[in-house]
Design a protein around this motif. Structure first.
Motif, PDB file in Angstrom:
ATOM      1  N   CYS A 101       0.596  -1.130   0.162  1.00 15.93           N
ATOM      2  CA  CYS A 101       0.023  -0.101  -0.109  1.00 15.93           C
ATOM      3  C   CYS A 101       0.985   1.223  -0.027  1.00 15.93           C
ATOM      4  CB  CYS A 101      -0.912  -0.089   1.256  1.00 15.93           C
ATOM      5  SG  CYS A 101      -2.175  -1.244   1.127  1.00 15.93           S
ATOM      6  N   LEU A 102       1.914   1.417   0.891  1.00 14.84           N
ATOM      7  CA  LEU A 102       2.704   2.515   0.879  1.00 14.84           C
ATOM      8  C   LEU A 102       3.755   2.513  -0.255  1.00 14.84           C
ATOM      9  CD1 LEU A 102       4.007   2.304   4.637  1.00 14.84           C
ATOM     10  CD2 LEU A 102       2.367   4.070   3.559  1.00 14.84           C
ATOM     11  N   LEU A 103       3.967   1.554  -0.770  1.00 16.05           N
ATOM     12  CA  LEU A 103       4.742   1.564  -2.076  1.00 16.05           C
ATOM     13  C   LEU A 103       3.931   2.244  -3.183  1.00 16.05           C
ATOM     14  CD1 LEU A 103       6.732  -1.851  -2.528  1.00 16.05           C
ATOM     15  CD2 LEU A 103       7.670   0.451  -2.593  1.00 16.05           C
ATOM     16  N   GLN A 104       2.601   1.889  -3.415  1.00 24.80           N
ATOM     17  CA  GLN A 104       1.633   2.564  -4.349  1.00 24.80           C
ATOM     18  C   GLN A 104       1.320   4.029  -4.141  1.00 24.80           C
ATOM     19  OE1 GLN A 104      -1.441  -0.420  -3.844  1.00 24.80           O
ATOM     20  NE2 GLN A 104      -1.126  -0.989  -5.943  1.00 24.80           N
ATOM     21  N   SER A 224      -4.696  15.709 -10.230  1.00 27.65           N
ATOM     22  CA  SER A 224      -5.898  15.719  -9.346  1.00 27.65           C
ATOM     23  C   SER A 224      -5.918  14.840  -8.469  1.00 27.65           C
ATOM     24  CB  SER A 224      -7.088  16.132 -10.218  1.00 27.65           C
ATOM     25  OG  SER A 224      -7.244  14.798 -10.924  1.00 27.65           O
ATOM     26  N   GLY A 225      -5.141  13.575  -8.581  1.00 37.28           N
ATOM     27  CA  GLY A 225      -5.301  12.192  -7.960  1.00 37.28           C
ATOM     28  C   GLY A 225      -6.107  11.350  -8.613  1.00 37.28           C
ATOM     29  N   ALA A 226      -6.877  11.663  -9.471  1.00 37.81           N
ATOM     30  CA  ALA A 226      -8.223  10.927 -10.206  1.00 37.81           C
ATOM     31  C   ALA A 226      -7.506   9.733 -10.558  1.00 37.81           C
ATOM     32  CB  ALA A 226      -8.698  11.574 -11.445  1.00 37.81           C
ATOM     33  N   LEU A 227      -6.144   9.322 -11.021  1.00 43.55           N
ATOM     34  CA  LEU A 227      -5.659   8.002 -11.676  1.00 43.55           C
ATOM     35  C   LEU A 227      -5.236   7.348 -10.577  1.00 43.55           C
ATOM     36  CD1 LEU A 227      -3.412   9.550 -14.524  1.00 43.55           C
ATOM     37  CD2 LEU A 227      -5.585   8.425 -14.497  1.00 43.55           C
ATOM     38  N   LYS A 228      -5.317   7.642  -8.984  1.00 41.81           N
ATOM     39  CA  LYS A 228      -5.083   6.722  -8.215  1.00 41.81           C
ATOM     40  C   LYS A 228      -5.803   5.125  -8.548  1.00 41.81           C
ATOM     41  CE  LYS A 228      -3.855  10.129  -4.717  1.00 41.81           C
ATOM     42  NZ  LYS A 228      -3.821  10.481  -3.130  1.00 41.81           N
ATOM     43  N   GLY A 237       2.744  -2.336  -6.590  1.00 42.15           N
ATOM     44  CA  GLY A 237       4.143  -1.678  -6.031  1.00 42.15           C
ATOM     45  C   GLY A 237       4.290  -0.227  -6.621  1.00 42.15           C
ATOM     46  N   THR A 238       5.366   0.303  -7.058  1.00 47.28           N
ATOM     47  CA  THR A 238       5.528   1.686  -7.164  1.00 47.28           C
ATOM     48  C   THR A 238       5.417   1.783  -8.732  1.00 47.28           C
ATOM     49  OG1 THR A 238       7.378   1.819  -5.633  1.00 47.28           O
ATOM     50  CG2 THR A 238       7.227   3.565  -7.106  1.00 47.28           C
TER      51      THR A 238
END
Length: 301
Positions: A101-104, A224-228, A237-238
């Motif tokens: 989760c943190l890698l992502q 915008s963060g929409a691609l999260k 992963g990253t």
């Protein structure tokens, strides 16, 4: 009514949420992050819930995890486990799940910085690498046609506006060119098919200019963060630059299909149809299981 919503959100996040988490922990013996990591499969839902939990935490250790460097993440997870008193024996998968989760989460932030850096690089005709990339784009899209000179009206055949394409990269910088080349190099058949549609006498559009415009769309969605949800579902992963370029390929291919199906009266209606396509993409991104991958799209056709 809207004011009531803000008040409720403030009361919930500031007071009620903390006590609700405490009560559930007493009942289950698990902290919120444990429940998230064990209760959801890897992907957007789990990672976004973990991200919200960390961001909303009163603990500096948990909030600081969102800004931790990749090489320090393992140590960060250990600190979180100590802070929340998570025993590896009781939750054997927790450490690995939270680490992913943190890698992502941190990887998404790093990806934006990398994309922004490329966007800021100005295309220079004095830079041999830039020039080589531009000529490579021509060769990939027009393998049977020789470019007569570096500055020529032939660039219009692949959708640039003038005799020298460098002026068209001003908005998106080198990022626009890299995306065009990546699509042409990794999906050559599809890119040439899209170019043939773009050169249609009635339904045509400027291939390269539209491509740069779609790079701006991808960049804005990333910012915008929409691609999260997309990256959290597709990269375990990253996320890296190539994943962003692959998303561009999806947009380029799908926009062409959309444009041909809509049959606009003229290119003058581009902005209207561009916005309609943009809204379709944003709707897809609201699906927690979203995956905007070109290979998946081709498999369905």
């Amino acid at each position: 009514m809207e004011m009531f919503g803000y008040i409720w959100q403030y009361v919930y996040t500031s007071f009620l949420r903390y006590w609700l988490k405490w009560l559930i922990r007493q009942a289950t013996g698990k902290c919120e992050l444990q429940r998230i990591c064990s209760g959801y499969k890897p992907g957007a839902t789990r990672t976004m819930k973990a991200e919200f939990s960390l961001k909303s935490s009163k603990s500096k250790v948990l909030r600081g995890a969102l800004e931790t460097k990749k090489d320090d993440l393992e140590q960060c997870v250990n600190q979180i486990m100590k802070e929340k008193n998570v025993k590896p024996q009781k939750s054997p998968m927790f450490k690995e799940s939270l680490h992913i989760c943190l890698l992502q989460i941190t990887g998404y932030n790093s990806l934006y910085i990398s994309v922004e850096d490329l966007r800021k690089v100005v295309f220079s005709s004095e830079n041999q690498e830039h020039e080589a990339m531009l000529l490579k784009l021509w060769d990939l899209l027009m393998p049977t046609v020789k470019l007569e000179s570096r500055i020529t009206k032939q660039w219009g055949d692949i959708g640039f506006q003038g005799d020298d394409p460098k002026t068209d990269f001003r908005g998106m910088g080198l990022l626009g060119l890299i995306n065009l080349v990546f699509f042409s190099e990794n999906y050559t058949e599809e890119a040439r098919q899209v170019l043939s549609h773009a050169n249609h006498p009635k339904l045509g559009y400027s291939y390269a200019i539209v491509g740069i415009n779609l790079t701006e769309m991808a960049y804005s969605l990333l910012k915008s963060g929409a691609l999260k949800p997309h990256f959290y579902n597709t990269v375990l992963g990253t996320p890296e630059l190539r994943h962003f370029h692959q998303l561009y390929c999806y947009l380029a291919y799908e926009f062409d299909k959309f444009w041909v199906a809509e049959e606009p009266e003229s290119i003058m209606e581009f902005n209207q149809y561009r916005e309609k396509f943009h809204n379709i993409v944003k709707t897809h991104l609201q699906d927690p299981d979203v995956s905007l991958i070109l290979t998946d799209t081709l498999a369905k056709n």
